[in-house]
Enzyme design. Structure first.
Site, mmCIF file in Angstrom:
data_model
loop_
_atom_site.group_PDB
_atom_site.id
_atom_site.type_symbol
_atom_site.label_atom_id
_atom_site.label_comp_id
_atom_site.label_asym_id
_atom_site.label_seq_id
_atom_site.Cartn_x
_atom_site.Cartn_y
_atom_site.Cartn_z
ATOM 1 N N HIS A 1 39.220 10.502 -1.760
ATOM 2 C CA HIS A 1 38.030 10.815 -1.105
ATOM 3 C C HIS A 1 36.653 10.677 -2.336
ATOM 4 O O HIS A 1 35.730 11.481 -2.356
ATOM 5 C CB HIS A 1 37.508 12.117 -0.364
ATOM 6 C CG HIS A 1 38.411 12.051 0.726
ATOM 7 N ND1 HIS A 1 38.822 11.172 1.475
ATOM 8 C CD2 HIS A 1 39.063 13.016 1.390
ATOM 9 C CE1 HIS A 1 39.452 11.540 2.518
ATOM 10 N NE2 HIS A 1 39.525 12.752 2.712
ATOM 11 N N HIS B 1 33.438 13.070 7.452
ATOM 12 C CA HIS B 1 34.530 13.989 7.467
ATOM 13 C C HIS B 1 34.425 15.310 8.442
ATOM 14 O O HIS B 1 34.744 16.397 7.867
ATOM 15 C CB HIS B 1 34.995 14.231 5.765
ATOM 16 C CG HIS B 1 36.615 14.283 5.641
ATOM 17 N ND1 HIS B 1 37.205 15.870 6.070
ATOM 18 C CD2 HIS B 1 37.497 13.718 5.207
ATOM 19 C CE1 HIS B 1 38.587 15.522 5.941
ATOM 20 N NE2 HIS B 1 38.710 14.461 5.329
ATOM 21 N N GLU C 1 38.742 10.302 11.141
ATOM 22 C CA GLU C 1 38.015 9.632 9.985
ATOM 23 C C GLU C 1 38.175 7.990 10.363
ATOM 24 O O GLU C 1 39.098 7.329 10.035
ATOM 25 C CB GLU C 1 38.367 9.980 8.600
ATOM 26 C CG GLU C 1 38.537 11.445 8.514
ATOM 27 C CD GLU C 1 39.592 11.760 7.361
ATOM 28 O OE1 GLU C 1 39.525 11.350 6.300
ATOM 29 O OE2 GLU C 1 40.439 12.705 7.875
HETATM 30 C C1 BGC Z 1 43.091 13.643 4.270
HETATM 31 C C2 BGC Z 1 44.114 14.776 3.955
HETATM 32 C C3 BGC Z 1 43.522 15.516 2.841
HETATM 33 C C4 BGC Z 1 42.146 16.128 3.420
HETATM 34 C C5 BGC Z 1 41.187 16.940 2.303
HETATM 35 C C6 BGC Z 1 41.905 14.172 4.645
HETATM 36 O O1 BGC Z 1 40.870 12.982 5.168
HETATM 37 O O2 BGC Z 1 43.812 12.929 5.165
HETATM 38 O O3 BGC Z 1 45.382 14.376 3.499
HETATM 39 O O4 BGC Z 1 44.116 16.694 2.264
HETATM 40 O O5 BGC Z 1 41.186 14.994 3.712
HETATM 41 O O6 BGC Z 1 40.598 17.761 2.929
#
Ligand code: BGC
Length: 365
Positions: free
Chosen positions: A117, A191, A329
């Site tokens: 991310h 998110h 997402e």
């Molecule tokens: C991911 C997870 C991750 C999380 C973090 C999600 O978008 O798919 O693997 O742990 O975000 O909060």
């Protein structure tokens, strides 16, 4: 004498107020908007976070269906990316390494040796410039952020603009645009975690999900795609017809074991290559609340909140426990540059990255 019904004009921009100051002295604001049906949304300049989404149930009772925090401090210590814009590259990049145009990039490693991310200080931790707008039957905010050359290992300066628009058809539209002055990967997403009972009211295992996806990208034990596009048919990942999330989440399945539940990128079945396509339908039968997700993206990550463990204390002092929220997402496939067969996420100078997603809030009988 009979009068024609008069409709008071809808006040769509409810307010803009300070929400706190970051440790480096940056002021954070919150803007609240609404629509004719009374859906209410609040957005922060910190991370472009969607902090609240109030939507009605079938009796007209409103609940806030987005996970989030009451204070800026909550967001400053957040590790779950609640409600935030994620970038430059959402999801995981194996070992934070990729080669783009023959140039090897080393990105920040912030998740068991992988890049997740956008890195240690991704777009979710930036204070964006935020402006509100109102036009016929809709209101929204425009967020802009400039990511400098070298940010978390990414080359070139990238300018990102994200617009949230809430209209009277109960659609929240997210439009992403980005440009860069050097070749860089980019894959932005939103998110938000949903709990259609209302955030803080139990888990999401009783929510019903449909995904317009007959294939997904399986992962290894480090959550990295193997490169395969695998059919969901005959597996607990088949949501091509509606299934309650809890029905098969504990099934003895290699992919559910690897990902500790649902945490997979699904390949959206599109009849046309471009344009908005239905990707997901989420529905909570008790309240009748639902959200339909349309996107221009080729993929959607369904994450069932497997890492929520009660440590994050959310709005109204509610701890967000295991699987009390889920994220949908929209994105290009994870780790794309390391899988040349996946659609490219490379943005070149002079070109424009564009992506759009609509969350349509619905109530079903
Ligand atoms: C991911 C997870 C991750 C999380 C973090 C999600 O978008 O798919 O693997 O742990 O975000 O909060």
């Amino acid at each position: 004498m009979m009068h024609p019904p008069t409709h008071a004009p809808v006040r769509r921009l409810l307010g803009s107020a300070p929400f706190g100051t970051t440790p480096t002295g940056q002021a954070v604001d919150q803007i609240e908007i609404t629509n004719a049906g009374g859906i209410r949304l609040s957005v922060l300049s910190y991370g472009g976070v969607i902090r609240t989404i109030h939507v009605p149930d079938r009796d007209g009772t409103f609940a806030d269906v987005a996970l989030g925090y009451d204070t800026l401090e909550g967001y400053l210590s957040d590790t779950a990316y609640l409600g935030a814009i994620v970038g430059r590259v959402a999801n995981r990049v194996a070992a934070g390494r990729m080669t783009v145009d023959g140039r090897e990039l080393t990105l920040a490693q912030n998740a068991d040796g992988n890049h997740l991310h956008g890195g240690v200080r991704g777009f979710d931790k930036a204070v964006w410039s935020m402006q509100r707008f109102e036009r016929d039957g809709a209101a929204g905010v425009v967020l802009t952020h400039v990511s400098p050359d070298g940010d978390e290992g990414y080359p070139g300066t990238l300018r990102a603009e994200v617009t949230y628009t809430l209209d009277d058809a109960d659609q929240l539209r997210v439009d992403y645009v980005a440009t860069a002055d050097a070749v860089t990967p980019v894959n932005l997403t939103q998110h938000s975690y949903f709990n259609l009972h209302g955030a803080g009211h139990g888990d999401v295992l009783d929510h019903e999900l449909t995904l317009a996806a007959s294939r997904f990208t399986p992962v290894n034990d480090a959550f990295i795609p193997t490169g395969e596009l695998r059919a969901v048919q005959g597996t607990p990942l088949d949501f091509t017809s509606p299934h309650v999330i809890g029905e098969r989440i504990g099934a003895d399945d290699e992919q559910l074991r690897s990902a500790l539940g649902y945490d997979h990128n699904f390949v959206i079945d599109r009849s046309e290559e471009n344009g908005l396509a239905l990707a997901a339908r989420l529905y909570e039968p008790r309240s009748g609340r639902g959200v339909d997700v349309y996107t221009t993206e080729p993929g959607i990550q369904f994450y069932s909140g497997n890492f929520l463990d009660g440590r994050a204390i959310g709005k109204g002092a509610q701890p967000y426990r295991y699987r009390t929220g889920l994220a949908l997402e929209t994105q290009h496939f994870p780790d794309a540059p390391n899988h040349p067969e996946f659609p490219s996420i490379v943005l070149r100078p002079g070109a424009e990255y564009r992506s759009s997603t609509i969350y349509h809030f619905v109530v079903r009988p």
